[in-house]
Design an enzyme around this catalytic site. Sequence first.
Site, PDB file in Angstrom:
ATOM      1  N   TYR A 196      -8.535  -3.508  -1.298  1.00 47.99           N
ATOM      2  CA  TYR A 196      -7.458  -4.488  -1.393  1.00 47.99           C
ATOM      3  C   TYR A 196      -7.972  -5.908  -1.129  1.00 47.99           C
ATOM      4  O   TYR A 196      -8.747  -6.139  -0.203  1.00 47.99           O
ATOM      5  CB  TYR A 196      -6.345  -4.159  -0.405  1.00 47.99           C
ATOM      6  CG  TYR A 196      -5.463  -3.028  -0.863  1.00 47.99           C
ATOM      7  CD1 TYR A 196      -4.579  -3.200  -1.932  1.00 47.99           C
ATOM      8  CD2 TYR A 196      -5.506  -1.783  -0.246  1.00 47.99           C
ATOM      9  CE1 TYR A 196      -3.768  -2.162  -2.369  1.00 47.99           C
ATOM     10  CE2 TYR A 196      -4.700  -0.740  -0.673  1.00 47.99           C
ATOM     11  CZ  TYR A 196      -3.836  -0.938  -1.743  1.00 47.99           C
ATOM     12  OH  TYR A 196      -3.045   0.090  -2.176  1.00 47.99           O
ATOM     13  N   GLY A 212     -13.301   0.495   4.404  1.00 49.56           N
ATOM     14  CA  GLY A 212     -13.451   0.118   3.007  1.00 49.56           C
ATOM     15  C   GLY A 212     -12.139   0.077   2.259  1.00 49.56           C
ATOM     16  O   GLY A 212     -12.109   0.085   1.036  1.00 49.56           O
ATOM     17  N   LYS A 213     -11.030   0.024   2.987  1.00 55.72           N
ATOM     18  CA  LYS A 213      -9.721  -0.051   2.342  1.00 55.72           C
ATOM     19  C   LYS A 213      -9.360  -1.491   1.992  1.00 55.72           C
ATOM     20  O   LYS A 213      -8.536  -1.728   1.108  1.00 55.72           O
ATOM     21  CB  LYS A 213      -8.655   0.550   3.264  1.00 55.72           C
ATOM     22  CG  LYS A 213      -8.885   2.033   3.561  1.00 55.72           C
ATOM     23  CD  LYS A 213      -7.933   2.555   4.622  1.00 55.72           C
ATOM     24  CE  LYS A 213      -8.212   4.019   4.940  1.00 55.72           C
ATOM     25  NZ  LYS A 213      -7.343   4.535   6.030  1.00 55.72           N
ATOM     26  N   LEU A 214      -9.932  -2.449   2.706  1.00 60.09           N
ATOM     27  CA  LEU A 214      -9.796  -3.864   2.414  1.00 60.09           C
ATOM     28  C   LEU A 214     -11.168  -4.425   2.094  1.00 60.09           C
ATOM     29  O   LEU A 214     -12.174  -4.013   2.684  1.00 60.09           O
ATOM     30  CB  LEU A 214      -9.218  -4.637   3.613  1.00 60.09           C
ATOM     31  CG  LEU A 214      -7.703  -4.805   3.714  1.00 60.09           C
ATOM     32  CD1 LEU A 214      -7.020  -3.464   3.895  1.00 60.09           C
ATOM     33  CD2 LEU A 214      -7.359  -5.745   4.863  1.00 60.09           C
TER      34      LEU A 214
END
Length: 373
Positions: free
Chosen positions: A314, A342-344
């Site tokens: 994101y 690692g989601k952002l």
Amino acid sequence: MSDGDEHDDGDGHDGSDSHSAGDGHGDGSHDDHGSGDPHREEFHEDPVGHTRATADMTVGQLVEGYGDAGIGAAAVNEAGDVLAEMFANDDCTVFLSLAGAMVPAGMRRIVSDLIRDGYVDALVTTGANLTHDAIEAIGGKHHHGRTHDPEKSLREHDEGLRDEGVDRIYNVYLPQEHFAAFEGHLREEVFPALEADPDAEGDDSVSIADLARELGRANASVNERDDVSEDPGVAAAAYDCDVPVYCPAVQDSVLGLQAWMYAQTADFTLDALADMTELTDLAFDADDAGCLLVGGGVPKNFTLQTMLVTPRAYDYAVQITMDPEATGGLSGATLEEARSWGKLEKDARNASVYGDATVMLPMLVAAARERAE
């Protein structure tokens, strides 16, 4: 005594030279207590200002003014800024995660307007919100209530509501006959249309997104047919605008419970994994990606984890929560923590607001839309 002659003999009592240079106090070795400025790397001069609140200002102006202040006001300002940039970015695919009792609390129209006005590309929510959304779409209403009766114990208050056939959601009441109407709506308008003929492989299952899409179609149809005064709602808006609705924990709701009961006697099966491909494809194909996380729970994690199977993360993220991070639970986990997974993206713009979403969501959306439009 003559003027000025009492301490002028250099005997060490003259205040003018009692701390002369070289005595250990004037050489800068303790300049945090002296006249010199300390070496500061963290501190940058940026004085706190004072927010104004006037009769003629807009919500956007108020949130912008919060940027002059500190503590929670500064966080609201930052969140409004990130959300506005996300909404204004035509290349950004926006995921809205919606948990909690947002529909019963009166936030339904905010979400449906965001969908209809093109600010949301995918909705991830709970079966409860879809249930209560449908109840209002077909003519039911939630009602103002109270958390307790001062003349009764808390238990006696809720026992009385049970005897009256009224369900309580904090300070909101819902008569149970509305659930009966909802169950009839599902069995007459929604489930029959989803009974699929087996394909070549004998698979007669449908995805949860298909269920939500059909629910939206039925809600819109009955709302118009019966001339219901209330807006057709979130699922109907998503259906009309071809915005997918994902409900990964649909079993945890009256909607899921009724789907299970219907499946006992009909050729009807929900495939819990079928949505994963569609959702990850949406994230994979996004030029930029952003998420607005309202509350936590399954919708928040489902929205964030989508990026774990794509080569990206994101670029924007705003969350509204009341949960503390110290418990280690996902609902209170910071967006900085999500970055570690690692989601952002490392350089993603993100902000968290800690407060009641029924207060914060309308404020942030109004401020962001004012700037984006």
